[in-house]
Design a protein around this motif. Structure first.
Motif, PDB file in Angstrom:
ATOM      1  N   ILE A 114      30.063 -51.571  45.772  1.00  0.00           N
ATOM      2  CA  ILE A 114      29.129 -50.859  44.890  1.00  0.00           C
ATOM      3  C   ILE A 114      29.843 -50.376  43.631  1.00  0.00           C
ATOM      4  N   PHE A 115      31.090 -49.931  43.809  1.00  0.00           N
ATOM      5  CA  PHE A 115      31.872 -49.534  42.631  1.00  0.00           C
ATOM      6  C   PHE A 115      31.973 -50.691  41.643  1.00  0.00           C
ATOM      7  N   TYR A 118      28.753 -51.185  39.728  1.00  0.00           N
ATOM      8  CA  TYR A 118      28.627 -50.194  38.650  1.00  0.00           C
ATOM      9  C   TYR A 118      29.579 -50.523  37.509  1.00  0.00           C
ATOM     10  N   ASP A 119      30.782 -50.933  37.878  1.00  0.00           N
ATOM     11  CA  ASP A 119      31.862 -51.081  36.914  1.00  0.00           C
ATOM     12  C   ASP A 119      31.660 -52.296  36.010  1.00  0.00           C
ATOM     13  N   TRP A 125      26.405 -46.161  33.004  1.00  0.00           N
ATOM     14  CA  TRP A 125      26.047 -45.027  33.870  1.00  0.00           C
ATOM     15  C   TRP A 125      26.555 -43.726  33.279  1.00  0.00           C
ATOM     16  N   ASP A 126      27.303 -43.834  32.188  1.00  0.00           N
ATOM     17  CA  ASP A 126      27.933 -42.644  31.638  1.00  0.00           C
ATOM     18  C   ASP A 126      27.216 -42.289  30.340  1.00  0.00           C
ATOM     19  N   PHE A 127      26.194 -41.477  30.431  1.00  0.00           N
ATOM     20  CA  PHE A 127      25.447 -41.113  29.229  1.00  0.00           C
ATOM     21  C   PHE A 127      25.015 -39.657  29.285  1.00  0.00           C
TER      22      PHE A 127
ATOM     23  N   PHE B  54      34.785 -44.146  47.316  1.00  0.00           N
ATOM     24  CA  PHE B  54      35.104 -45.490  46.843  1.00  0.00           C
ATOM     25  C   PHE B  54      34.072 -45.964  45.830  1.00  0.00           C
ATOM     26  N   LYS B  55      32.840 -45.492  46.029  1.00  0.00           N
ATOM     27  CA  LYS B  55      31.771 -45.856  45.107  1.00  0.00           C
ATOM     28  C   LYS B  55      32.052 -45.290  43.720  1.00  0.00           C
ATOM     29  N   PHE B  56      32.606 -44.087  43.653  1.00  0.00           N
ATOM     30  CA  PHE B  56      32.922 -43.439  42.371  1.00  0.00           C
ATOM     31  C   PHE B  56      34.425 -43.219  42.267  1.00  0.00           C
ATOM     32  N   THR B 146      25.568 -33.826  31.472  1.00  0.00           N
ATOM     33  CA  THR B 146      24.937 -34.717  30.505  1.00  0.00           C
ATOM     34  C   THR B 146      23.618 -35.252  31.052  1.00  0.00           C
ATOM     35  N   LYS B 147      22.937 -36.008  30.194  1.00  0.00           N
ATOM     36  CA  LYS B 147      21.664 -36.615  30.611  1.00  0.00           C
ATOM     37  C   LYS B 147      21.834 -37.470  31.858  1.00  0.00           C
ATOM     38  N   GLY B 148      22.957 -38.179  31.922  1.00  0.00           N
ATOM     39  CA  GLY B 148      23.212 -39.054  33.061  1.00  0.00           C
ATOM     40  C   GLY B 148      23.767 -38.330  34.267  1.00  0.00           C
ATOM     41  N   LYS B 150      26.527 -36.534  34.372  1.00  0.00           N
ATOM     42  CA  LYS B 150      27.993 -36.437  34.377  1.00  0.00           C
ATOM     43  C   LYS B 150      28.401 -35.036  33.926  1.00  0.00           C
ATOM     44  N   ARG B 235      30.092 -36.355  21.851  1.00  0.00           N
ATOM     45  CA  ARG B 235      29.659 -36.393  23.244  1.00  0.00           C
ATOM     46  C   ARG B 235      28.819 -35.155  23.595  1.00  0.00           C
ATOM     47  N   ARG B 238      25.447 -35.115  21.588  1.00  0.00           N
ATOM     48  CA  ARG B 238      24.529 -36.202  21.890  1.00  0.00           C
ATOM     49  C   ARG B 238      24.021 -36.147  23.338  1.00  0.00           C
ATOM     50  N   ASP B 239      24.949 -35.858  24.299  1.00  0.00           N
ATOM     51  CA  ASP B 239      24.604 -36.055  25.706  1.00  0.00           C
ATOM     52  C   ASP B 239      24.325 -34.779  26.503  1.00  0.00           C
TER      53      ASP B 239
END
Lengths: 127, 326
Positions: A114-115, A118-119, A125-127, B54-56, B146-148, B150, B235, B238-239
């Motif tokens: 899954i990483f 995304y990658d 995904w970074d907004f 692991f996903k992130f 942020t909007k996403g 983060k 950043r 905007r976010d």
């Protein structure tokens, strides 16, 4: 009631006179290992964080191996697994080891997949 | 003929419950079975934590920067308090196993004292756990989201140290009030508003030219990415949409909310085990004082709760590694 205790740890390298002294000995071993973990965790030597083995930092491998080491002594000496019969020992330990390794393997593989999705995807995904 | 008869009788005994192939009593075996299944629950949680991490993997919070507090001391002491908690738990495991040993020798007073110390150790651990939770929920420096979803954190360009929201936010006149249930649909309300609005943070950030923004993303070296002043301003303006102080199940100033979710879930489940262990130990403790096991002729109940207590310690060893070290 007879309670036989095996009084050796480290495969006979360290022998204790009584069960009580063995318990204190194991405490010292566990404390040293925990102290080593904490010191490594605070200082994070660069040689261990920059080199990897199977895509994981050496430092993290050391932490995991030391954890299993501690788990072994807690189970074997505090929970008296050392004194149980082979059948009980294997029924408990291998069941856990097999199922946990399997679960960890599939979940980490899936997480890594899954990483990558995304990658490498076009979606941000970074907004 | 004789041989056949002997066989059938011993067969009858084997299945009649007289035989103990594992040389352990019923109660101890059941405790071991429970420990195996409970251990599998915990490994399920920890494996799920590993999955999410692991996903992130390139944006997970760094535990050393999250758990830095020690009660009654100010300053930055990563790991120290958790190491203390680990030691307390191992120590109480030792007094527990000493109680079991004293039980084998039928020394009632010794069992009482060792169980007493075990209970004290457990209570200290649960208290520390509660304190860790409170510190984590209260938060440290504060951040913006942020909007996403983060997290953006603030730091001083010269010292490289984190800066709290209170240190730079300006105060703007604002009429923003918390939305309460009585003012709209009954199920729709919001919690306490953060101390600052996002506009106050933006204005304060623009006014302090020495501030930079740190994103969640990890660099090659495993540190958080620090943006340049221009990128930071861009950043933020905007976010950024919300101010986050502390952590709960939805927002987490330390990074991804999943980190907080797993923290609450895993350490909470473990803390609940320690708590129930303390309660069970108390019950056995009073039974020892009352002489129940002295009359029974053996202290096996102490051994059984001992197994549970060591298991709790065993789980903590793994939680400690995977939450705080790795």
């Amino acid at each position: 009631m007879a309670h036989e205790h095996k009084l050796e740890i480290f495969r006979g390298l360290l022998k204790f006179k009584s069960n009580v002294t063995k318990i204190w000995g194991v405490l010292i071993v566990l404390s040293i290992v925990t102290a080593v973990e904490v010191v490594l965790g605070i200082y994070k030597p660069e040689s261990l964080t920059e080199n990897t083995f199977i895509r994981m930092k050496l430092l993290n491998w050391i932490f995991i191996i030391l954890t299993i080491f501690k788990a072994y002594y807690i189970t074997w000496d505090f929970m008296h697994m050392r004194d149980e019969v082979k059948g009980l020992r294997r029924a408990v330990v291998w069941t856990g080891v097999f199922l946990i390794l399997y679960l960890v393997f599939i979940l980490l593989t899936e997480g890594d997949y899954i990483f990558n999705v995304y990658d490498t995807g076009f979606q941000s995904w970074d907004f | 003929m004789d041989a056949t008869v002997t066989n059938t009788t011993s067969e009858g005994k084997t299945w009649g419950g007289g035989n103990k192939p594992l040389k352990a009593s019923y109660g101890k075996l059941m405790m071991w079975f429970f420990i195996v299944s409970d251990g599998l629950s915990f490994s399920g949680f920890l494996a799920a934590y590993g999955f999410s991490r692991f996903k992130f993997i390139d944006s997970w919070p760094i535990a050393d920067e999250v758990f830095t507090h020690v009660p009654f001391f100010h300053g930055n002491y990563p790991m120290i308090y958790v190491a203390f908690m680990t030691f307390v738990l191992i120590m109480s495991s030792v007094t527990m196993v000493l109680a079991v040993d004293a039980g084998h020798h039928m020394k009632k007073t010794k069992v009482i004292w060792y169980m007493f110390f075990t209970i004290i150790g457990g209570a200290i651990f649960v208290g520390s756990q509660a304190w860790e939770w409170a510190t984590f929920i209260k938060g440290d420096y504060g951040a913006v989201e942020t909007k996403g979803g983060k997290i953006l954190q603030f730091l001083d360009a010269e010292t490289g140290k984190r800066v709290a929201l209170a240190d730079f936010a300006t105060t703007l006149p604002s009429e923003r009030v918390g939305h309460e249930r009585k003012n709209g649909i009954w199920y729709d309300s919001e919690g306490a508003l953060p101390s600052y609005t996002i506009e106050e943070i933006k204005a304060g950030f623009a006014a302090n030219s020495n501030l930079l923004i740190r994103t969640q993303t990890l660099t090659e070296k495993g540190e958080k990415t620090i943006l340049s002043r221009d990128e930071s301003l861009l950043r933020l303006n905007r976010d950024a949409v919300a101010v986050v102080e502390g952590a709960n199940l939805i927002h987490n100033e330390y990074g991804t909310p999943l980190f907080a979710d797993f923290f609450f879930f895993i350490t909470g489940f473990h803390g609940f085990h320690v708590f129930s262990g303390v309660i069970i130990n108390l019950i056995i403790f009073f039974n020892v004082i009352l002489g129940t096991y002295e009359r029974r002729g053996h202290y096996e109940m102490v051994e059984k709760v001992g197994l549970y207590w060591h298991f709790v310690d065993l789980v903590w060893v793994f939680v400690f590694t995977f939450f705080y070290l790795v």
